[in-house]
Design an enzyme around this catalytic site. Structure first.
Site, PDB file in Angstrom:
ATOM      1  N   ARG A  28       0.829  -1.213   0.000  1.00 40.05           N
ATOM      2  CA  ARG A  28       0.000   0.000   0.000  1.00 40.05           C
ATOM      3  C   ARG A  28       0.860   1.259   0.000  1.00 40.05           C
ATOM      4  O   ARG A  28       0.587   2.208  -0.725  1.00 40.05           O
ATOM      5  CB  ARG A  28      -0.949   0.003   1.205  1.00 40.05           C
ATOM      6  CG  ARG A  28      -2.024  -1.076   1.119  1.00 40.05           C
ATOM      7  CD  ARG A  28      -2.852  -1.149   2.375  1.00 40.05           C
ATOM      8  NE  ARG A  28      -1.997  -1.409   3.532  1.00 40.05           N
ATOM      9  CZ  ARG A  28      -2.380  -1.293   4.801  1.00 40.05           C
ATOM     10  NH1 ARG A  28      -3.606  -0.924   5.091  1.00 40.05           N
ATOM     11  NH2 ARG A  28      -1.562  -1.555   5.779  1.00 40.05           N
ATOM     12  N   ASN A  46      -6.036  -2.958   2.130  1.00 39.43           N
ATOM     13  CA  ASN A  46      -5.996  -4.414   2.194  1.00 39.43           C
ATOM     14  C   ASN A  46      -7.427  -4.928   2.287  1.00 39.43           C
ATOM     15  O   ASN A  46      -8.289  -4.260   2.858  1.00 39.43           O
ATOM     16  CB  ASN A  46      -5.237  -4.875   3.435  1.00 39.43           C
ATOM     17  CG  ASN A  46      -3.729  -4.698   3.302  1.00 39.43           C
ATOM     18  OD1 ASN A  46      -3.199  -4.608   2.204  1.00 39.43           O
ATOM     19  ND2 ASN A  46      -3.045  -4.652   4.426  1.00 39.43           N
TER      20      ASN A  46
END
Length: 103
Positions: A28, A46
């Site tokens: 990320r 996520n």
């Protein structure tokens, strides 16, 4: 040059989901860094089933660059098995201020 002039400059929005070893490998954070480098907005998070998903918005040509990055590169320790893109559409204005990591 405004966002609407020239080919590849009209903003688009596209959703994505990346599968493989993409959680616990700073995926990320790297996605956010790459998006910001390309001047794109959107988000990344996520999922509960081990993938990373999000949305990208910006000039078509730049969005294509991030799609390629999500498909082939990712964070240094990630192993991408698949990147899927959906809901691509032209937009008149960006719907996000920046590129955020969502929890």
């Amino acid at each position: 040059i405004g966002l609407r002039s020239g080919r590849g400059h009209a903003p688009v929005s596209v959703d994505y989901e990346v599968s493989g070893k993409v959680q616990g490998v700073f995926f990320r954070k790297y996605t956010q860094g790459e998006a910001k480098r390309l001047g794109l907005v959107g988000w990344v998070q996520n999922t509960s089933h081990g993938t990373v998903q999000g949305q990208i918005q910006g000039p078509t040509a730049r969005v294509r660059e991030l799609q390629e990055w999500l498909r082939k590169i990712g964070s240094p320790q990630s192993r991408i098995s698949r990147a899927e893109f959906s809901n691509e559409k032209k937009i008149t204005a960006l719907e996000h201020k920046d590129f955020q990591i969502l929890k």
